[in-house]
Enzyme design. Structure first.
Site, short mmCIF file in Angstrom:
data_model
loop_
_atom_site.label_atom_id
_atom_site.label_comp_id
_atom_site.label_asym_id
_atom_site.label_seq_id
_atom_site.Cartn_x
_atom_site.Cartn_y
_atom_site.Cartn_z
CD GLU A 54 -3.43 2.39 -6.02
OE1 GLU A 54 -2.77 3.33 -5.53
OE2 GLU A 54 -2.91 1.35 -6.45
CB THR A 106 0.58 -0.48 -3.78
OG1 THR A 106 1.39 -0.06 -4.86
CG2 THR A 106 1.14 -1.73 -3.14
CE LYS A 111 -0.41 4.05 -3.23
NZ LYS A 111 -1.14 3.51 -4.35
#
Length: 102
Positions: A73, A23, A20
């Site tokens: 993500e 954000t 990841k």
């Protein structure tokens, strides 16, 4: 002093593994700057788990989210849109915060 950012516990492993790398947040967290170091804690219990460096903060509309955003993500585009809709119901104006672990 480092500023802080929180993530739901379910994202901790993906952040720590480097899967990841972005954000997506609302305008209340759009103030971070390139090069800024952020102390990262779990949203649920406030436990610190790493430090990240902000690479960029870019505005994006929900309708502009792509498979690339989803890959960054570590989820599918449908999953990403569902998660964002749960966290920010009805919100269209978002910000992509790109980061890496320090």
């Amino acid at each position: 002093m480092k500023r802080e950012i929180t993530f739901y516990r379910r994202f901790e492993a993906d952040i720590l593994s480097g899967k990841k790398t972005i954000t997506i947040r609302d305008s209340s967290e759009s103030h971070f700057e390139k090069g800024e170091l952020l102390s990262v804690s779990r949203y649920e219990d406030g436990v610190y788990f790493c430090t990240i460096e902000v690479e960029s903060v870019t505005p994006v509309l929900m309708s502009e989210l792509t498979e690339l955003h989803a890959a960054q993500e570590n989820m599918t585009l449908d999953e990403l849109k569902q998660v964002i809709s749960e966290i920010y119901p009805g919100l269209n104006e978002l910000y992509v915060i790109r980061f890496h672990i320090r």
